[in-house]
Design a protein around this motif. Structure first.
Motif, short mmCIF file in Angstrom:
data_model
loop_
_atom_site.label_atom_id
_atom_site.label_comp_id
_atom_site.label_asym_id
_atom_site.label_seq_id
_atom_site.Cartn_x
_atom_site.Cartn_y
_atom_site.Cartn_z
N PHE A 119 0.86 -1.17 0.00
CA PHE A 119 0.00 0.00 0.00
C PHE A 119 0.90 1.22 0.00
CE2 PHE A 119 -2.17 3.40 2.39
CZ PHE A 119 -3.17 3.65 1.48
N ASP A 143 -2.51 5.17 -2.05
CA ASP A 143 -3.60 5.36 -3.03
C ASP A 143 -4.60 4.21 -2.88
OD1 ASP A 143 -5.28 5.59 -5.20
OD2 ASP A 143 -3.69 5.62 -6.70
N TRP A 144 -5.76 4.50 -2.28
CA TRP A 144 -6.75 3.45 -2.05
C TRP A 144 -7.30 2.86 -3.34
CZ3 TRP A 144 -6.35 0.99 2.07
CH2 TRP A 144 -5.99 1.62 3.26
N GLN A 145 -7.40 3.66 -4.39
CA GLN A 145 -7.86 3.13 -5.67
C GLN A 145 -6.90 2.08 -6.21
OE1 GLN A 145 -10.77 3.60 -7.15
NE2 GLN A 145 -11.48 5.11 -5.68
N ALA A 166 -4.81 0.37 -4.29
CA ALA A 166 -4.45 -0.57 -3.22
C ALA A 166 -4.98 -1.97 -3.45
CB ALA A 166 -4.95 -0.04 -1.88
N ASP A 179 -6.42 -5.30 -3.00
CA ASP A 179 -6.80 -6.12 -1.86
C ASP A 179 -6.37 -5.51 -0.52
OD1 ASP A 179 -8.10 -8.33 -3.22
OD2 ASP A 179 -6.13 -8.72 -4.07
N CYS A 201 -7.22 -2.61 0.28
CA CYS A 201 -8.34 -1.76 0.67
C CYS A 201 -9.33 -2.66 1.41
CB CYS A 201 -8.99 -1.11 -0.56
SG CYS A 201 -10.30 0.06 -0.11
N ASN A 202 -9.17 -2.72 2.72
CA ASN A 202 -10.02 -3.58 3.54
C ASN A 202 -10.21 -2.96 4.91
OD1 ASN A 202 -7.78 -4.63 5.32
ND2 ASN A 202 -7.07 -5.45 3.36
N ARG A 204 -12.86 -7.07 2.45
CA ARG A 204 -12.29 -6.37 1.29
C ARG A 204 -13.29 -5.33 0.84
NH1 ARG A 204 -11.01 -4.00 -2.99
NH2 ARG A 204 -9.93 -4.96 -4.72
N ASP A 216 -14.45 -2.05 -1.88
CA ASP A 216 -14.29 -1.29 -3.12
C ASP A 216 -13.91 0.13 -2.70
OD1 ASP A 216 -15.68 0.79 -5.04
OD2 ASP A 216 -15.31 -1.02 -6.23
N ALA A 217 -12.81 0.67 -3.20
CA ALA A 217 -12.32 1.98 -2.77
C ALA A 217 -13.28 3.11 -3.07
CB ALA A 217 -10.96 2.26 -3.42
N LEU A 262 -16.82 1.87 -0.82
CA LEU A 262 -16.61 1.31 0.52
C LEU A 262 -17.58 0.18 0.84
CD1 LEU A 262 -15.68 4.46 2.64
CD2 LEU A 262 -14.17 2.84 1.46
#
Length: 152
Positions: free
Chosen positions: A56, A59-61, A63, A65, A67-68, A125, A127-128, A131
């Motif tokens: 990571f 950047d969450w977009q 990221a 997996d 992004c959890n 998990r 979705d960025a 959420l």
């Protein structure tokens, strides 16, 4: 026992990741503060996933997996850690679902022989953009399957 065997203890499932307890991790009684255990477990998981190519970088977009979010954390303390030094965290997956997983952990001696604390954590998990729960990627699932604790 060889030096290599001492440096790289073997567990029958999951992975044993080295961690270090520092003097400032101890509380006023000289015990590892209860809030430090989850932090060290998180650092061990981050090291394991990084070793597998999952990172990571802010950047969450991008990221994927990583992004959890934590849905649940359970921890039981078995014996106090009373001094700084080398320890380990034994990590494994209990369950790998479509959008969630449950992992198990033991905070233990460097050789894995003594358990100081153990527990589980449930991750979902996300979705960025929304959420909302999203499916784990196939590469992540492949690595995850290798970490599953055998039945029984």
């Amino acid at each position: 026992m060889t030096v290599e065997a001492q440096a790289a203890p073997v567990v029958s499932y999951g992975r044993l990741i080295p961690v270090v307890v520092h003097f400032d991790d101890l509380d006023a009684l000289g015990l590892l503060h209860n809030a430090r255990y989850p932090v060290m477990v998180e650092r061990a998981w981050s090291a394991l996933w990084h070793e597998q190519g999952f990172t990571f970088e802010g950047d969450w977009q991008a990221a994927g997996d990583f992004c959890n979010a934590v849905k649940e954390l359970r921890i039981t303390y078995e014996a106090p850690v009373t001094k700084p030094g080398s320890y380990a965290v034994h990590l494994w997956l209990e369950r790998l679902g479509n959008t969630g997983l449950t992992y198990g952990f033991r905070f233990c001696s460097a050789d894995g022989a003594v358990t100081y604390a153990h527990g589980t954590r449930v991750l979902v998990r996300l979705d960025a953009a929304t959420l909302r729960p999203a499916s784990w990627g196939e590469e992540f699932r492949t690595v995850g399957r290798e970490l599953l604790r055998p039945a029984g």
